[in-house]
Structure formats: structure tokens, C-alpha cells
Design a protein around this motif. Structure first.
Motif, PDB file in Angstrom:
ATOM      1  N   LEU A   1       0.835  -1.199   0.000  1.00 15.68           N
ATOM      2  CA  LEU A   1       0.000   0.000   0.000  1.00 15.68           C
ATOM      3  C   LEU A   1       0.873   1.254   0.000  1.00 15.68           C
ATOM      4  O   LEU A   1       0.568   2.237  -0.683  1.00 15.68           O
ATOM      5  CB  LEU A   1      -0.928   0.002   1.221  1.00 15.68           C
ATOM      6  CG  LEU A   1      -1.892   1.195   1.347  1.00 15.68           C
ATOM      7  CD1 LEU A   1      -2.798   1.272   0.132  1.00 15.68           C
ATOM      8  CD2 LEU A   1      -2.706   1.077   2.628  1.00 15.68           C
ATOM      9  N   ASP A   2       1.981   1.233   0.753  1.00 11.09           N
ATOM     10  CA  ASP A   2       2.889   2.388   0.774  1.00 11.09           C
ATOM     11  C   ASP A   2       3.467   2.647  -0.604  1.00 11.09           C
ATOM     12  O   ASP A   2       3.574   3.805  -1.038  1.00 11.09           O
ATOM     13  CB  ASP A   2       4.022   2.153   1.787  1.00 11.09           C
ATOM     14  CG  ASP A   2       3.538   2.218   3.226  1.00 11.09           C
ATOM     15  OD1 ASP A   2       2.455   2.796   3.444  1.00 11.09           O
ATOM     16  OD2 ASP A   2       4.238   1.691   4.099  1.00 11.09           O
TER      17      ASP A   2
ATOM     18  N   GLU B   1       0.738   4.223  -2.745  1.00 11.49           N
ATOM     19  CA  GLU B   1       0.431   5.613  -2.406  1.00 11.49           C
ATOM     20  C   GLU B   1       1.567   6.559  -2.793  1.00 11.49           C
ATOM     21  O   GLU B   1       1.339   7.688  -3.217  1.00 11.49           O
ATOM     22  CB  GLU B   1       0.138   5.727  -0.906  1.00 11.49           C
ATOM     23  CG  GLU B   1      -1.166   5.033  -0.492  1.00 11.49           C
ATOM     24  CD  GLU B   1      -1.388   5.098   1.007  1.00 11.49           C
ATOM     25  OE1 GLU B   1      -0.389   5.323   1.740  1.00 11.49           O
ATOM     26  OE2 GLU B   1      -2.539   4.911   1.448  1.00 11.49           O
ATOM     27  N   GLU B   2       2.803   6.089  -2.647  1.00 13.22           N
ATOM     28  CA  GLU B   2       3.956   6.947  -2.940  1.00 13.22           C
ATOM     29  C   GLU B   2       4.433   6.825  -4.388  1.00 13.22           C
ATOM     30  O   GLU B   2       5.271   7.624  -4.826  1.00 13.22           O
ATOM     31  CB  GLU B   2       5.114   6.590  -2.002  1.00 13.22           C
ATOM     32  CG  GLU B   2       4.788   6.827  -0.520  1.00 13.22           C
ATOM     33  CD  GLU B   2       5.889   6.339   0.399  1.00 13.22           C
ATOM     34  OE1 GLU B   2       6.946   5.925  -0.148  1.00 13.22           O
ATOM     35  OE2 GLU B   2       5.703   6.347   1.632  1.00 13.22           O
TER      36      GLU B   2
END
Length: 466
Positions: free
Chosen positions: A296-297, A300-301
Motif C-alpha cells: 500500500l505504501d 500511495e507513494e
């Protein structure tokens, strides 16, 4: 003055001769296995001895005295080595040996932790080469203290895993050291990308060469996993399956092509499919496509490196571009990384269950196996015949070769799922037969999880701090 006929080298030669003259027949299987471990450790230490001798020969200018242009050519002449072998030994000596300046003072070893591990017999020359390759890619601007810490961690990884494990852990370590991905950027990849088709020869064949970018690699891996299987797309067999989901067992027995030839034939058929219909059927219950996993990180990034079901790696921005016209899946895992319940009443796992296993197992779960999910079947640790459920909690990946090792015989491997009391709950534990390990200690595969070896090495390195 010491004589070579009376020193430790002579004693070593005598000991080896005695071992060669010995009779291993009376030894038990356990004794043979232990003897192999001892010999391997001695071989590793001997590589360190060879390094010291190369340093001595170089610093004494022995190659020049013998009329050789380099220490590598000297080794070729004196030891009758190949050029590649001699060069590899000299390179190892430069990295692991203790050299001296013009005043005779020792110069700090380039890879001190690696050198010490080899001298103690804990790692092999191949381990050392993998470490040196990783350290070569460490940014030059990195402070010396951090560089030494990185090398120490890799040396610890080498003592716990195979050279392949070191390479994978090194790739992850480079990501840690360079989180922004500046070691190799999009500009470098764009500059190096190439696919060359050379002129046709007299036989009308055309040589190819080049360097493909991560996106093309991910696409090709996914397609070749199916179309280059033995028996598929065989031009020498009119009955060979092409894109249809047909049993390849009979065709595979008649397939005598090399892996390279199968890749060629598969690529040709893939191009045909793209022109004809663009459809490639399914592979192991899933559409033939590039299945990419990211956290997920990372999503998102829009940064970092994602992984594919074929064991490849691809920058997240490139993966997101690939996903723009596809259907994304969201898999939910608990705090230990285990997939939440997903069950069915059929014996065969569903495509959705395979998708959930891909980011969790990442490949075959047998210790040391590095086969990716695209080459794996879904195995029930609690067998279906013994009322084992086709639930995600009772499923794991095993490649065809390793799957065949799981039997209920005395020589077969057993599999169980790790409970909450284990360090890696939910992961698959493989229990070896007694002839491999009399104590039958459960083993776990770290090949697809190099960060675990890194964590262990970092913990061990921390324990050594004053």
C-alpha cells in the motif's frame, strides 16, 4: 629456514592423500554427510590460503620474474588454470587479501567481514563473489562506516544462506541504502534499452541481442511461463498444443528441444497470437498476464520496486502504467502477513486463491527453492484425502519438482503450517525425512523473503556490538 617439505602445506598434502586412501564404505549415511560438511569447510579455508599465496606471489613480483605480464597469466602458467578461473582468484585476492604498502605495513582489507568468514570456513568463494558484486554497486558517496556495516550484514547473510540468498538480500540492501532509487534511474534504463536483430546469414537465421527494460521483462516472463513449457508450441509435433488449454503430458514426452529453442518457438507463437486475437488463455488457473504485487505504501507513494508472479522486479511507476488498463485486486493480510480466510469446497484452488498466495508465499515454499509462483502448483499441507480443506489457510505454493517430494513414505518430505507460536506464523514448514535430518527439524524457505535474512543478520550484528 622453513622447508616446504616440512611445513603445514606438506602436512596438508599428506592428510589429503590419507583421506583419498581411506575407505568410506563402512561409514553410515550420517557419517558421510558429516564428512562432506567437514571437507566443504576445509575447501573454503583452502580458498583463503590460496588468497594469501597469491598476495605473496604478487608482492614478491614473481610474475615479472617469470616473464608473465600479470599475476593472472602467471597462475595460468604455473597452475594450468583457465583465464576466467585465474582472473576470478586474483579478483578475490584483491578484495579479501591482506596487502602491504611500500613500507611493508598492512593495508586494511577491502571486505574484512567477508574475508574473516571465509577464513573460518563459513562461506565459499561463490558467497564472497556475490558479496563483492553487491558492494560494487554501493554508492561511492556512502560513508565508510555505513559501507562497512553493509558488508558485515552481507557476510552474516552468507553464513545463513546460499550465494543466491546473498544476491537477493544484497538487492534488498541496496534499496535500503538508496531508498530514492538513484543507483539506476529511468534515464539509465532508457539509454540502455535495445533489441537488435542482426543480418540474416546464409541459412536465413538472424542473431538477436540487446537489453530489455523491466516492463518488457515482466511481460515476457508471464507469457513464456506458459508458452515455453515442454510440449507447448512444438513445430516438430503437429499435435503440440498452442494457445488452447490442452493437456501437454503426451506432447512433453516427445519434446526434445532445448530450453532456448522452446523460448524461440514460444516467442514466435506469442507474436502470432498478438496478431491474430490477442488472447493467450490461462496458466495454472489464472489469465496469462503480468501479475504484479506492491504494498500500500508503494502504491500511495508511487515509488519503490514491485514484484511479479514470475519472480521479476519492476519499478512501481512502470507497474502502475501497466495497470491503467487492467483490473486491480486488493488482498488483505493480517499483522503477520497472513492472508485472511478465503475458502471453497472444491479440491482445486481457485484463481482468486492463487492471486492471494502470490504476495504471501512469493514462490515455492520448499527451503532453498527459488521457483516463482508461475511455476508452482497449489499444495494442501493437510492433504485433501485426509479431509484437508481448500481454504487459504491450508494452501501453499510448491513447484512441480518439490511437490513430488511430498509423500507419506519414510523418504518423503512433510509439510505443515506454522502456528502463532512460530516466528513466521502462517508460513509453510517443510519437515525433511530422517535420512536428510535425523532430528527432522522443520525448515522454512527464505529464498523469496530476503528481508528476513537481512533482519536476522542485522540482529546478529547488533548482538556483537559492545
Amino acid at each position: 629456514m622453513h622447508s616446504i617439505t616440512e611445513g603445514p602445506v606438506a602436512a596438508l598434502a599428506a592428510a589429503v592423500s590419507a583421506a583419498l586412501d581411506g575407505d568410506f564404505t563402512p561409514l553410515t549415511d550420517d557419517d558421510i554427510a558429516e564428512a562432506m560438511r567437514i571437507v566443504e569447510r576445509v575447501n573454503r579455508k583452502l580458498a583463503a590460503v590460496s588468497t594469501r599465496l597469491i598476495v605473496q606471489a604478487t608482492e614478491r613480483s614473481m610474475p615479472r620474474h617469470a616473464g608473465c605480464t600479470s599475476i593472472a597469466s602467471y597462475l595460468q602458467d604455473v597452475l594450468r588454470l583457465s583465464r576466467s578461473d585465474a582472473t576470478a582468484r586474483v579478483t578475490a585476492a584483491k578484495k579479501l587479501g591482506t596487502w602491504h604498502d611500500i613500507g611493508g605495513h598492512p593495508i586494511p582489507v577491502d571486505l574484512p567481514a567477508t574475508s574473516a568468514a571465509q577464513q573460518s570456513g563459513d562461506i565459499s568463494p561463490e558467497h564472497a563473489r556475490k558479496i563483492a558484486a553487491v558492494m560494487h554497486d554501493v554508492p561511492a558517496a556512502l560513508p565508510r562506516a555505513l559501507r562497512d556495516d553493509a558488508e558485515k550484514i552481507l557476510a552474516q547473510c552468507a553464513q545463513d544462506g546460499t550465494p543466491e540468498d546473498v544476491q537477493k538480500a544484497g538487492e534488498r540492501l541496496l534499496t535500503y541504502l538508496d531508498p530514492d532509487g538513484k543507483l539506476t534511474d529511468d534515464h539509465d534504463r532508457a539509454r540502455r534499452r535495445a533489441f537488435r536483430i542482426g543480418p540474416q546469414g546464409a541459412d536465413l537465421m538472424s542473431p538477436v541481442s540487446g537489453c530489455i527494460d523491466p516492463t518488457l521483462r515482466a511481460l515476457m516472463d508471464a507469457l513464456l511461463a506458459k508458452h515455453a513449457r515442454p510440449g507447448m508450441n512444438n513445430p516438430d509435433n503437429p499435435a503440440s498444443p498452442t494457445s488452447e488449454n490442452t493437456d501437454t503430458t503426451d506432447a512433453a514426452t516427445k519434446d526434445v528441444r532445448t530450453a532456448a529453442q522452446r523460448n524461440h518457438d514460444a516467442l514466435k507463437r506469442i507474436c502470432e497470437i498478438a496478431l491474430e486475437s490477442g488472447k493467450s488463455g490461462t496458466h495454472r488457473g489464472l489469465p496469462v498476464t503480468a501479475i504484479i504485487t506492491m504494498t500500500l505504501d508503494q502504491l500511495e507513494e508511487a515509488a519503490g520496486v514491485a514484484t511479479t508472479a514470475t519472480g521479476g522486479r519492476i519499478p512501481v511507476p512502470d507497474a502502475l502504467k501497466m495497470a491503467e488498463k487492467t483490473r486491480p485486486w486488493l488482498a488483505i493480510f493480517d499483522h503477520a502477513g497472513r492472508p485472511l480466510h478465503l475458502g471453497r469446497t472444491s479440491r482445486l484452488a481457485s484463481g482468486e486463491q492463487r492471486l492471494v498466495l502470490i504476495p504471501f508465499d512469493r514462490g515455492c515454499t520448499k527451503p532453498r527453492c527459488d521457483k516463482p509462483p508461475s511455476l508452482c502448483a497449489v499444495h494442501h499441507p493437510e492433504e485433501w484425502a485426509d479431509d484437508g480443506k481448500t481454504d487459504i489457510e491450508n494452501e501453499t505454493f510448491a513447484c512441480d519438482g518439490c511437490h513430488a517430494l511430498i509423500t507419506k513414505t519414510e523418504t518423503g518430505w512433510k509439510t505443515i503450517k506454522a502456528g502463532d507460536d512460530r516466528k513466521y506464523p502462517g508460513r509453510t514448514l517443510w519437515i525433511p525425512p530422517k535420512h536428510i535430518d535425523p532430528e527432522q527439524k522443520p525448515r522454512i524457505n527464505h529464498a523469496h523473503h530476503p528481508e528476513e535474512l537481512l533482519d536476522q543478520a542485522i540482529e546478529s550484528a547488533g548482538d556483537d556490538d559492545p
